[in-house]
Design a protein around this motif. Sequence first.
Motif, PDB file in Angstrom:
ATOM      1  N   ILE A 112       1.484  12.130 -13.749  1.00  0.00           N
ATOM      2  CA  ILE A 112       2.336  12.062 -12.553  1.00  0.00           C
ATOM      3  C   ILE A 112       1.493  11.369 -11.489  1.00  0.00           C
ATOM      4  O   ILE A 112       0.384  11.836 -11.190  1.00  0.00           O
ATOM      5  N   PHE A 113       1.964  10.245 -10.972  1.00  0.00           N
ATOM      6  CA  PHE A 113       1.189   9.615  -9.912  1.00  0.00           C
ATOM      7  C   PHE A 113       2.053   9.345  -8.708  1.00  0.00           C
ATOM      8  O   PHE A 113       3.256   9.093  -8.808  1.00  0.00           O
ATOM      9  N   ALA A 114       1.402   9.458  -7.560  1.00  0.00           N
ATOM     10  CA  ALA A 114       2.095   9.235  -6.287  1.00  0.00           C
ATOM     11  C   ALA A 114       1.617   7.912  -5.720  1.00  0.00           C
ATOM     12  O   ALA A 114       0.422   7.607  -5.698  1.00  0.00           O
ATOM     13  N   TYR A 115       2.584   7.141  -5.300  1.00  0.00           N
ATOM     14  CA  TYR A 115       2.269   5.815  -4.798  1.00  0.00           C
ATOM     15  C   TYR A 115       2.988   5.643  -3.480  1.00  0.00           C
ATOM     16  O   TYR A 115       4.162   5.967  -3.323  1.00  0.00           O
ATOM     17  N   GLY A 116       2.291   5.063  -2.513  1.00  0.00           N
ATOM     18  CA  GLY A 116       2.929   4.837  -1.217  1.00  0.00           C
ATOM     19  C   GLY A 116       1.909   4.392  -0.201  1.00  0.00           C
ATOM     20  O   GLY A 116       0.697   4.432  -0.456  1.00  0.00           O
ATOM     21  N   GLN A 117       2.410   4.010   0.935  1.00  0.00           N
ATOM     22  CA  GLN A 117       1.489   3.524   1.967  1.00  0.00           C
ATOM     23  C   GLN A 117       0.726   4.692   2.586  1.00  0.00           C
ATOM     24  O   GLN A 117       1.108   5.861   2.408  1.00  0.00           O
ATOM     25  N   THR A 118      -0.297   4.370   3.278  1.00  0.00           N
ATOM     26  CA  THR A 118      -1.133   5.391   3.916  1.00  0.00           C
ATOM     27  C   THR A 118      -0.304   6.271   4.854  1.00  0.00           C
ATOM     28  O   THR A 118       0.482   5.755   5.647  1.00  0.00           O
ATOM     29  N   GLY A 119      -0.470   7.550   4.702  1.00  0.00           N
ATOM     30  CA  GLY A 119       0.204   8.511   5.563  1.00  0.00           C
ATOM     31  C   GLY A 119       1.636   8.805   5.167  1.00  0.00           C
ATOM     32  O   GLY A 119       2.348   9.532   5.860  1.00  0.00           O
ATOM     33  N   ARG A 135      -8.501   5.170   0.930  1.00  0.00           N
ATOM     34  CA  ARG A 135      -8.978   4.048   0.110  1.00  0.00           C
ATOM     35  C   ARG A 135      -9.433   4.477  -1.282  1.00  0.00           C
ATOM     36  O   ARG A 135     -10.023   3.706  -2.006  1.00  0.00           O
ATOM     37  N   SER A 136      -9.193   5.712  -1.606  1.00  0.00           N
ATOM     38  CA  SER A 136      -9.676   6.195  -2.908  1.00  0.00           C
ATOM     39  C   SER A 136      -8.524   6.791  -3.715  1.00  0.00           C
ATOM     40  O   SER A 136      -7.510   7.204  -3.154  1.00  0.00           O
ATOM     41  N   GLY A 141      -3.837   4.459  -0.462  1.00  0.00           N
ATOM     42  CA  GLY A 141      -2.706   3.946   0.301  1.00  0.00           C
ATOM     43  C   GLY A 141      -2.447   2.480  -0.005  1.00  0.00           C
ATOM     44  O   GLY A 141      -3.362   1.655   0.000  1.00  0.00           O
ATOM     45  N   SER A 142      -1.196   2.177  -0.286  1.00  0.00           N
ATOM     46  CA  SER A 142      -0.853   0.775  -0.557  1.00  0.00           C
ATOM     47  C   SER A 142      -0.680   0.068   0.781  1.00  0.00           C
ATOM     48  O   SER A 142      -0.145   0.645   1.726  1.00  0.00           O
ATOM     49  N   GLU A 143      -1.141  -1.175   0.859  1.00  0.00           N
ATOM     50  CA  GLU A 143      -1.033  -1.917   2.107  1.00  0.00           C
ATOM     51  C   GLU A 143      -0.143  -3.129   1.899  1.00  0.00           C
ATOM     52  O   GLU A 143      -0.144  -3.718   0.816  1.00  0.00           O
ATOM     53  N   ARG A 144       0.580  -3.503   2.923  1.00  0.00           N
ATOM     54  CA  ARG A 144       1.556  -4.578   2.834  1.00  0.00           C
ATOM     55  C   ARG A 144       0.899  -5.899   2.433  1.00  0.00           C
ATOM     56  O   ARG A 144       1.431  -6.633   1.627  1.00  0.00           O
ATOM     57  N   ASP A 145      -0.294  -6.165   2.981  1.00  0.00           N
ATOM     58  CA  ASP A 145      -0.966  -7.433   2.708  1.00  0.00           C
ATOM     59  C   ASP A 145      -1.225  -7.626   1.227  1.00  0.00           C
ATOM     60  O   ASP A 145      -1.274  -8.729   0.732  1.00  0.00           O
TER      61      ASP A 145
END
Length: 728
Positions: A94-101, A224-225, A255-259
Amino acid sequence: MIISFRIKFEEMTDQTIKVYARIRKTNDKNSEQYLIQQNNDYEEIIFANSGISTLQKICRFHKVFDAKTPQSEIFEVVAKPVIISVIEGFNGTIFAYGQTGSGKTYALNGCTREFSQRGIIPRSIEYIFNHYNNIAEEPTIYISYMEIYNEIGYDLLSTKQYNVTRTPEELPRVSVMEDKKGDPHIKNLSTFPVTNEEDAKRLLFMGDTNRTIAETPYNEFSSRSHCIFTFYITHCSTKSKLIRSSKLHLVDLAGSERDFKTNVNSIVHEAKFINLSLYFLQQVIIALSESKRSHIPYRNSMLTHLLKDSLNGNCITVMLATLSVNKENFQETLSTCRFAQRVSTISTSPTVNEICDPEKEIEFLKLRIRNLETQLSDSKDFSSSNVLSVRQKENCEAEVRKFINSDEKPIRVEADMTQIQFCFDLLRKELDKQRTELRTMEKLVTQKKTEITGLVREIRTKDSEIERLKVEIERVPDDPIKMLSIIPTASRNNKNQLESILIKANNKPPDDYKTALQNQLNLAKKCSDTIEHCKRKIIVYRSELEHSKRTPRDKQELVKKLEEQQRIYKAELAELKRIQADTARLEAAAKQSEINTVNKFDDWFKGKDSGDSPRKPPPQISNNNKVEIDNTYTVRDTKEIELKLLCGGSSNESLKGSGSSESSLKDVQEPVVKEKPEDSTAQSDQNGFTKYFNASDSADFKEFMKSVSSSGVDEVDEEIVNFYRSKF
Ligand SMILES: Nc1ncnc2c1ncn2[C@@H]1O[C@H](COP(=O)(O)OP(=O)(O)OP(=O)(O)O)[C@@H](O)[C@H]1O
């Protein structure tokens, strides 16, 4: 050697990765407008933003959770089916993916402020142990917790002293390796066996704490980890005799970043410095989603390498996309949605991992034995440091007491090192107590021995003292007079000293008797005077009564007076008789004292005289109060001189001019024995009151009798005269 692998393909073959979306709570004014549309097999988020294409506006998920969805529902829908599969023998991720915060860590770990907000990992722990607690099978469960930061893996459970860790570099590093089949394995990663929920949660807490502390000097380190919490479950089915082993990865991605997603050059550039592994995860997902691709770049990053079998292999995988609908984060949200769409197209081939190879089974069993031994050793360590309950302590104390009081009884306690150690401690305490008592007793014995030696020495000293005193006593004369010989010469002339010696010999000083007798005589004289006075009055009253001229009244008065005088006369006469009796007794006592003195003098004298002298018996008082004295003894003249000296009488005159009493005593060498007088009166004259008065016919007696008035009654008067005559 025959090796056979039997892999079961269940219904879930060719299963695609399920993706879920969870929308993060946000301020309504600042949020992007959206709509959740439910269909039969999926749900869609439809964004109202006019700046994007229609295609981008609709994002499809297996389920979309709005901002109000509680943690428990996330677990039930997202995690629980995977965990059930893992228990059955499938691998799961089970993994969670999304932007920071956006809430990845919140979804997986939860919030520690409230129990109800605990996340998927703690709820998974609870579910797994609850499950095994309710069935007969006993699994072997291990846990590991690692972190990937800048392409380096760190072991978050490497040390129990987690609070000393300060930077991620201080954590031990781990690396990913592949076996012959190409399955990934993590080298140097600690795996801890757990048997209960508490131990597992303790390890989770330990890893989180290590991660938090390591984060401090590196801002946004957690963003970042990637963190991977893994269960390794092995259990042997009692029915099939097959061994099932599975693992469950719970992955909190960075956290995934838009860039990362908008500009490839920029992505690579950023990734070099920030998070290369997330970029390669994207690449792997893209490759997996394109069926034509033959090469999947798993090895480009540690994360993808590690998750190789989770993404396209033997694993049931689900993804939770955490979405923030804030306007400023909208591009990241769309990026996450696109990533999720790709992931949802990936198929995995989950299988139940069952082993029936005997050699493998033996290997597994050996491993299990080793694990059990480790567990036992850990539990021993744990129990050693543990505190015993009151009941256990009481039991140990009772057993030790029984053991001490009986030679035969063994100590019966549980096979627990802490209890055994406690029993030994009790025995040691008892031994110390006995030793202390023994030392005290030894000291006491030594002390008593010293005391006894001292007492024996003292007794010996006393014995010799007694012997010496005995000799002294032998030398001391019995008689007080004899004691004169041991009185210093200078004291012998002292009359008082002699008298005190006689008092000690129970003799009253003769002067006392003399004074008492004189008092008696004075009383007798007073009585006689009163009697004489009464007699004269009686004569006067009689003659007046005979006078014829007296009136009857006068006569009556005279008769009264006459009777009064007669009464006084009789009373005084009785008093005179009492004095007479007292005088007789006094005389007897004085005589006895005199005899005692003479006897003692005789005794003393016998010390110097070889001849025996008869003792004088005590005087007797007759019925008529007369003193009867048996004068059968003889008195030496010289001794009489000494007697007079002792009595302090007028015979002292005889010593005048003869020097000191000492010389007179010295002169007493050979006493002359007088003949025994035949007349007792004469004898009395020799030894009694004759030293004060002459014989009864003497002038002194006559003079005395003149002073004693007669009663007027002839018989009485004669009796008084005879009485005093007998005295003088
Ligand atoms: N659904 C939610 N309900 C309540 N609070 C939330 C929710 N999602 C996130 N939060 C809160 O938002 C904050 C950030 O969440 P979280 O740390 O989980 O984000 P993240 O995606 O893990 O961030 P990062 O990538 O930086 O680690 C936390 O304080 C968390 O408690």
